[in-house]
Design an enzyme around this catalytic site. Structure first.
Site, short mmCIF file in Angstrom:
data_model
loop_
_atom_site.label_atom_id
_atom_site.label_comp_id
_atom_site.label_asym_id
_atom_site.label_seq_id
_atom_site.Cartn_x
_atom_site.Cartn_y
_atom_site.Cartn_z
CG HIS A 32 -2.05 -0.98 0.99
ND1 HIS A 32 -1.90 -2.15 1.33
CD2 HIS A 32 -3.36 -0.78 0.72
CE1 HIS A 32 -3.10 -2.91 1.24
NE2 HIS A 32 -4.06 -2.04 0.66
CE LYS A 63 -3.98 -0.65 4.76
NZ LYS A 63 -5.13 -0.11 4.95
#
Lengths: 252, 252, 252, 252
Positions: free
Chosen positions: B136, B140
């Site tokens: 990701h 995050k």
């Protein structure tokens, strides 16, 4: 017609050595003049007229083998481990007395792996983020692999040199271990999976783009092109060279 | 010619909701009859003749919205989070009083992600080894991702069912975190890299072979085909369905 | 304690057969009771008390071998090619006279490959775009591989069933061959690379997302888990089954 | 404290130009002193005190813009296409009259793409096999991409230089197009898939190993780090430089 290079293989009965025997025999520009096992006398390589030795023996034997080669003016390409800083210093002194003789000692002869590491280190100077994922068979006892650790260290050194620190990471809440191991500020993840051999991926990311450099090693055969390249180039590199990248025209 | 499905979107000004408005408007078999924001009265969807609502609001509002829809015989496709087990039970009771009305509540509308998870879980019954790598963007805050944790749990449950335990792992010496997080016996690695959005790879290995199932989510637009599929199918699935896989012809 | 399954291997000296001999010997729930080569008499499998045969012979021999097995009430797991539609019909008739006997004929015993194909076919019903990239060693004489062609055909059939046509493609100007081969409307690309064995990737794309299903076959050993699974399940599947997927709990 | 670099952006209302405006504004070491659209007079950049221009206009305008900049002693970083060999020669002559002024003209400012191409070309000197797979959205009209063609040409030139020919290929029977397009002896495959943006993979293979160099471009933002790097380095590179790799410390 060019003469073929006379090559001797030491450790010819081992796993790597027997591959090297086959590789030298198959190379059109080389001649295998001797293939010695554990108990054979080193003098045989002189008698056979070898101008090059490939040493794929064991840590206990390699220093004596290389010393013998250098003292007889024979170039050496060495894949055996166990070369401490102290041993390397002794060898350098010996080589200074034998100008013109070349020795290559390389921990890794897989061209793809050597190139992948060099490229990743260079590229890491230009990207905001970098992480490493290495993948191996599940019988491996250490994690991450030595190659992954060395790659991470080299990347960290390159980033420091250009004033780049660690990669951005907003993680506040994690399951223990999810973000991998920290090697000099570079995250390294180790996957273990039945069916795999030895694989490594360096992932580099910047705004809107990703660069991925992956190396797959499927087979011991992958070391042989590097060994042959070493034999072909060692005479042009007198003195000691550590690492196959020293012979590659990388300019990195 | 077939009549177009009259659809209302709730939360139409949010990031997901505004995508849904565009998706419904572009769908040749649907008609957007209402698009409500935070302060609009729900009665508008009845006045507009909606037979379907897409709820992409917030945890505080979604329960009231869905209750209103069901009580007015309107099918609901819900992407909002916050549906606890208790809330789901209350909804099931309500739906029992309104036979013929369908509600789909799905934490993930990306078809590829739903399929990838279903395939990985199924395949994990047949392989000696399985690990997950999720990747990701570096903003995050949690690691690993919720999707990765759910995938690992589903895999673990499947393996238990067929008598398979954890994957083989001979690691004796590791740098802390190298082997990832342990989720019900499945190793999960979380990569964070600038430039990425949301990606997941499930790696399965057996003697001499590997199966890799990877999903890449590049854009919020990836949810819209799943939302439209939900609208098209919800009337044929009266009662409550949790998870888009319940509507896919997977037979898994 | 459960009795071990008595298994005979036919074609035991071939490349696949010798792997099968090792696999059966290593399986804790099986006993290798016979291993026959080209010139051995089939009666030996009856004398040895085999209840299962694994046939890994040649197209000329397999039909006779399977007929012999069925007539003696022995279940057969067959990896040999050469089973035409006509031969299969003859076999079906024979099996009808021997209820309770099972025969599995599979062109591919690699579980990962069978699963990958099944998943790709199913997933292709939900994505706008789908293409196949297969990668093999450069000594392969046909392109694309038979597996890739079968996968493409299966995908095309699935898409037709749900009313999906070919994938979108705005290409107006191309170098000949750039867009690959067209197999029933599915584009297939064949890479040939030294170092590879047999690999296949099915790429599926929709708005904002991609699903990738990849299978890597590194070694002939990858067929053995599928062969053993076949032996364990064949008795519960009387009659003829073509394709290992018929034994997998895929529900696809 | 170091003074900030005064930068003007030409083509500021275009897709790339508006990204550049944002990038320059966000760079702590730069000041945006002018942002010109199609109809603005070039004199404004002199009035604004710009020492650097970023030209992201159109083929018809770029030559005049760069000439104006050079004549006023302003360094130029140019991403506009349309620079024929003839135009470049004229520019070189002009620059000879303005020593100290630097111009960078680059067809591609994505650092990852530039690095990937350079690495692939270098690595192709050491591997038996090399092929290219490029992947783009399905609205692209040409196949393969210009980047893939240039990469293939560069690889072919590198291989010729070290005496390596084409990659081994035993294909005898192929479906038309399966083996891709032939660009100077390098096979190039073009995948078109909804959801993708612009991606390229160079696959290199030798006995027992594979090296893969992949670049993913997810977003136009990927060009901006390269544009900023160009602005920072252009003054130190007087005269004309074609290609961003000329500014990267690649030593390749």
């Amino acid at each position: 017609m060019a003469e073929r290079l006379p090559v001797a293989v030491l450790g010819a009965n081992g796993r790597m050595g027997s591959e090297a025997v086959k590789a030298v025999e198959s190379a059109p520009d080389m001649e295998l003049v001797a293939a010695l096992g554990r108990n054979d006398a080193l003098e045989a390589i002189v008698d056979a007229g070898a101008r090059y030795v490939v040493d794929l023996t064991v840590p206990d034997a390699t220093e004596r083998n290389v010393r013998f080669a250098v003292e007889h003016g024979i170039h050496a390409v060495v894949g055996t481990t166990g070369w401490t800083g102290e041993r390397l210093d002794v060898l350098r002194t010996l080589l200074a007395e034998h100008p013109g003789v070349g020795v290559l000692i390389a921990p890794n002869f897989a061209l793809g792996s050597v190139l992948a590491t060099a490229f990743a280190a260079k590229a890491s100077r230009y990207f905001e983020s970098v992480e490493i994922v290495e993948l191996h068979h599940p019988d491996k006892v250490d994690a991450p692999s030595g190659t992954a650790v060395r790659t991470a260290q080299l990347i960290a050194a390159n980033r420091t040199e250009v004033g780049l620190g660690g990669s951005p990471d907003a993680t506040e809440k994690q399951l223990e271990g999810a973000r991998g191991a920290d090697v000099d500020g570079v995250r390294v993840h180790a996957v273990r999976l039945r069916g795999l051999v030895a694989h490594q991926e360096v992932l580099l990311g910047g705004p809107g783009e990703q660069l991925t450099i992956r190396h797959d090693s499927f087979d011991r055969a992958s070391f042989m092109p590097g060994v042959l390249l070493g034999v072909r180039a060692v005479a042009e590199h007198p003195g000691l060279t550590v690492g196959l990248d020293g012979y590659l025209d990388l300019g990195l």
